[in-house]
Design a protein around this motif. Structure first.
Motif, PDB file in Angstrom:
ATOM      1  N   ALA A  24       0.832  -1.205   0.000  1.00  0.00           N
ATOM      2  CA  ALA A  24       0.000   0.000   0.000  1.00  0.00           C
ATOM      3  C   ALA A  24       0.870   1.260   0.000  1.00  0.00           C
ATOM      4  CB  ALA A  24      -0.938   0.000   1.203  1.00  0.00           C
ATOM      5  N   VAL A  25       1.894   1.271   0.820  1.00  0.00           N
ATOM      6  CA  VAL A  25       2.785   2.431   0.871  1.00  0.00           C
ATOM      7  C   VAL A  25       3.461   2.624  -0.487  1.00  0.00           C
ATOM      8  CG1 VAL A  25       4.921   3.346   1.871  1.00  0.00           C
ATOM      9  CG2 VAL A  25       3.176   2.359   3.359  1.00  0.00           C
ATOM     10  N   GLY A  26       3.969   1.542  -1.062  1.00  0.00           N
ATOM     11  CA  GLY A  26       4.612   1.634  -2.370  1.00  0.00           C
ATOM     12  C   GLY A  26       3.672   2.166  -3.437  1.00  0.00           C
ATOM     13  N   GLU A  27       2.421   1.701  -3.419  1.00  0.00           N
ATOM     14  CA  GLU A  27       1.438   2.173  -4.396  1.00  0.00           C
ATOM     15  C   GLU A  27       1.129   3.653  -4.197  1.00  0.00           C
ATOM     16  OE1 GLU A  27      -1.822  -0.518  -3.744  1.00  0.00           O
ATOM     17  OE2 GLU A  27      -0.878  -2.121  -4.907  1.00  0.00           O
ATOM     18  N   LEU A  28       0.976   4.069  -2.948  1.00  0.00           N
ATOM     19  CA  LEU A  28       0.670   5.477  -2.668  1.00  0.00           C
ATOM     20  C   LEU A  28       1.829   6.384  -3.075  1.00  0.00           C
ATOM     21  CD1 LEU A  28      -1.090   4.998   0.769  1.00  0.00           C
ATOM     22  CD2 LEU A  28      -2.152   5.909  -1.312  1.00  0.00           C
ATOM     23  N   VAL A  29       3.034   5.957  -2.773  1.00  0.00           N
ATOM     24  CA  VAL A  29       4.205   6.743  -3.162  1.00  0.00           C
ATOM     25  C   VAL A  29       4.301   6.784  -4.681  1.00  0.00           C
ATOM     26  CG1 VAL A  29       6.731   6.789  -3.149  1.00  0.00           C
ATOM     27  CG2 VAL A  29       5.490   6.391  -1.021  1.00  0.00           C
ATOM     28  N   GLY A  30       4.126   5.628  -5.310  1.00  0.00           N
ATOM     29  CA  GLY A  30       4.198   5.552  -6.765  1.00  0.00           C
ATOM     30  C   GLY A  30       3.145   6.406  -7.447  1.00  0.00           C
ATOM     31  N   ALA A  31       1.975   6.510  -6.827  1.00  0.00           N
ATOM     32  CA  ALA A  31       0.889   7.327  -7.382  1.00  0.00           C
ATOM     33  C   ALA A  31       1.044   8.798  -6.997  1.00  0.00           C
ATOM     34  CB  ALA A  31      -0.455   6.798  -6.879  1.00  0.00           C
ATOM     35  N   ARG A  32       2.101   9.085  -6.229  1.00  0.00           N
ATOM     36  CA  ARG A  32       2.367  10.441  -5.752  1.00  0.00           C
ATOM     37  C   ARG A  32       1.150  11.027  -5.031  1.00  0.00           C
ATOM     38  NH1 ARG A  32       7.177  12.915  -8.553  1.00  0.00           N
ATOM     39  NH2 ARG A  32       7.995  11.185  -9.742  1.00  0.00           N
ATOM     40  N   ALA A  33       0.634  10.201  -4.123  1.00  0.00           N
ATOM     41  CA  ALA A  33      -0.521  10.625  -3.335  1.00  0.00           C
ATOM     42  C   ALA A  33      -0.183  11.910  -2.591  1.00  0.00           C
ATOM     43  CB  ALA A  33      -0.903   9.529  -2.344  1.00  0.00           C
ATOM     44  N   GLU A  34      -1.146  12.830  -2.569  1.00  0.00           N
ATOM     45  CA  GLU A  34      -0.907  14.116  -1.915  1.00  0.00           C
ATOM     46  C   GLU A  34      -0.750  13.977  -0.417  1.00  0.00           C
ATOM     47  OE1 GLU A  34      -3.212  17.509  -2.912  1.00  0.00           O
ATOM     48  OE2 GLU A  34      -3.463  16.842  -4.979  1.00  0.00           O
ATOM     49  N   PHE A  38      -1.768   7.379   8.130  1.00  0.00           N
ATOM     50  CA  PHE A  38      -2.074   6.018   8.568  1.00  0.00           C
ATOM     51  C   PHE A  38      -3.461   5.566   8.105  1.00  0.00           C
ATOM     52  CE2 PHE A  38       1.079   5.849  12.376  1.00  0.00           C
ATOM     53  CZ  PHE A  38       2.086   5.416  11.537  1.00  0.00           C
ATOM     54  N   PRO A  39      -4.509   6.402   8.242  1.00  0.00           N
ATOM     55  CA  PRO A  39      -5.818   5.950   7.766  1.00  0.00           C
ATOM     56  C   PRO A  39      -5.846   5.653   6.260  1.00  0.00           C
ATOM     57  CG  PRO A  39      -6.099   7.765   9.296  1.00  0.00           C
ATOM     58  CD  PRO A  39      -4.625   7.658   9.024  1.00  0.00           C
ATOM     59  N   VAL A  40      -5.151   6.462   5.468  1.00  0.00           N
ATOM     60  CA  VAL A  40      -5.112   6.242   4.011  1.00  0.00           C
ATOM     61  C   VAL A  40      -4.376   4.942   3.698  1.00  0.00           C
ATOM     62  CG1 VAL A  40      -4.162   7.148   1.841  1.00  0.00           C
ATOM     63  CG2 VAL A  40      -5.316   8.697   3.439  1.00  0.00           C
ATOM     64  N   ILE A  41      -3.251   4.729   4.362  1.00  0.00           N
ATOM     65  CA  ILE A  41      -2.480   3.493   4.157  1.00  0.00           C
ATOM     66  C   ILE A  41      -3.306   2.289   4.591  1.00  0.00           C
ATOM     67  CG2 ILE A  41      -0.439   2.186   4.873  1.00  0.00           C
ATOM     68  CD1 ILE A  41       0.923   5.003   5.300  1.00  0.00           C
ATOM     69  N   VAL A 112      12.038   9.568  -4.576  1.00  0.00           N
ATOM     70  CA  VAL A 112      12.761  10.820  -4.763  1.00  0.00           C
ATOM     71  C   VAL A 112      11.778  11.945  -5.046  1.00  0.00           C
ATOM     72  CG1 VAL A 112      14.331  12.062  -6.303  1.00  0.00           C
ATOM     73  CG2 VAL A 112      14.950   9.813  -5.428  1.00  0.00           C
ATOM     74  N   GLY A 113      10.788  11.663  -5.880  1.00  0.00           N
ATOM     75  CA  GLY A 113       9.794  12.680  -6.199  1.00  0.00           C
ATOM     76  C   GLY A 113       8.931  13.047  -5.015  1.00  0.00           C
ATOM     77  N   ALA A 114       8.663  12.078  -4.163  1.00  0.00           N
ATOM     78  CA  ALA A 114       7.731  12.304  -3.064  1.00  0.00           C
ATOM     79  C   ALA A 114       8.420  12.781  -1.783  1.00  0.00           C
ATOM     80  CB  ALA A 114       6.948  11.027  -2.764  1.00  0.00           C
ATOM     81  N   ARG A 115       9.559  12.204  -1.476  1.00  0.00           N
ATOM     82  CA  ARG A 115      10.166  12.448  -0.169  1.00  0.00           C
ATOM     83  C   ARG A 115      11.676  12.506  -0.265  1.00  0.00           C
ATOM     84  NH1 ARG A 115       6.828  11.654   4.300  1.00  0.00           N
ATOM     85  NH2 ARG A 115       8.689  12.506   5.237  1.00  0.00           N
ATOM     86  N   THR A 116      12.227  13.565  -0.780  1.00  0.00           N
ATOM     87  CA  THR A 116      13.668  13.668  -0.972  1.00  0.00           C
ATOM     88  C   THR A 116      14.420  13.482   0.339  1.00  0.00           C
ATOM     89  OG1 THR A 116      13.311  15.146  -2.819  1.00  0.00           O
ATOM     90  CG2 THR A 116      15.514  15.115  -1.871  1.00  0.00           C
ATOM     91  N   ASP A 117      13.913  14.064   1.428  1.00  0.00           N
ATOM     92  CA  ASP A 117      14.602  13.930   2.711  1.00  0.00           C
ATOM     93  C   ASP A 117      14.678  12.480   3.159  1.00  0.00           C
ATOM     94  OD1 ASP A 117      11.766  13.976   3.033  1.00  0.00           O
ATOM     95  OD2 ASP A 117      11.996  14.366   5.166  1.00  0.00           O
ATOM     96  N   LEU A 118      13.629  11.724   2.921  1.00  0.00           N
ATOM     97  CA  LEU A 118      13.586  10.329   3.335  1.00  0.00           C
ATOM     98  C   LEU A 118      14.519   9.483   2.494  1.00  0.00           C
ATOM     99  CD1 LEU A 118      12.274   8.171   5.115  1.00  0.00           C
ATOM    100  CD2 LEU A 118      10.508   7.943   3.371  1.00  0.00           C
TER     101      LEU A 118
END
Length: 187
Positions: A24-34, A38-41, A112-118
């Motif tokens: 789920a996390v991978g899909e959300l990151v890949g979809a560049r979820a805004e 935790f509830p969304v995941i 990289v697109g979603a969370r450069t710091d991470l």
């Protein structure tokens, strides 16, 4: 919030739940979820949000864990070929094969697109650091001149990830060139 110890359970239902959360996390990151919460995941993973709240301090901790897992899922011990050059060349080749797989490439670029710091904190993971340390330790035991762990990470592993993230070709030949460069530093 206080730092709570992370409870790990392996196998069975717990393993399936963890897999669904990671997916789920991978899909959300890949979809560049805004908004990744935790509830969304939990909704996407088909689990109760309390499952997430119990296991991770916050979303960043979960994202970091998923990123590290995605970047090192198949990272075994560094090869032991009998020479520092052989160890580094084989290991760098394995890293190239691992991170250039399409699913890894997509995940790296999405992170990289979603969370450069991470992604910056996670690119050179503890697993990769341990592998480099093993290579250096064996070289020292054999009496070979060896680069430092930091040099290996900065001049071999990081450039491999950089090339993948920024859509530059990276091959085994490129990895061997990086190894040549870092070995020159050990002399």
């Amino acid at each position: 919030m206080t730092d709570r110890p992370v409870v790990r359970r392996t196998g069975g239902r717990s393993s399936r739940v963890l897999d669904s959360i990671y997916t789920a996390v991978g899909e959300l990151v890949g979809a560049r979820a805004e908004k990744i919460t935790f509830p969304v995941i939990a909704e996407r993973a088909g689990v109760n949000p309390t499952t997430l709240y119990r296991r991770w301090v916050d979303v960043d901790a979960l994202l970091e864990e998923v990123t590290v897992a995605a970047l090192t899922r198949d990272a075994d011990a560094a090869p032991d070929t009998g020479s520092v050059r052989g160890d580094l060349e084989e290991w760098a080749g394995l890293v190239v094969q691992d991170v250039t797989r399409p699913e890894r490439v997509r995940f790296l670029r999405a992170m990289v697109g979603a969370r450069t710091d991470l992604i910056t904190r996670c690119l050179i993971t503890e697993k990769r650091r341990d592998q480099a340390s093993d290579v250096v330790g064996r070289a020292v035991e054999r009496g070979e001149a060896a680069p430092s762990v930091a040099q290996i990470l900065d001049h071999v592993i990081a450039p491999i990830y950089y090339r993948v993230v920024f859509a530059l070709e990276v091959t085994d030949a490129d990895a061997r060139c990086l190894v040549d460069d870092v070995l020159a530093m050990a002399r």
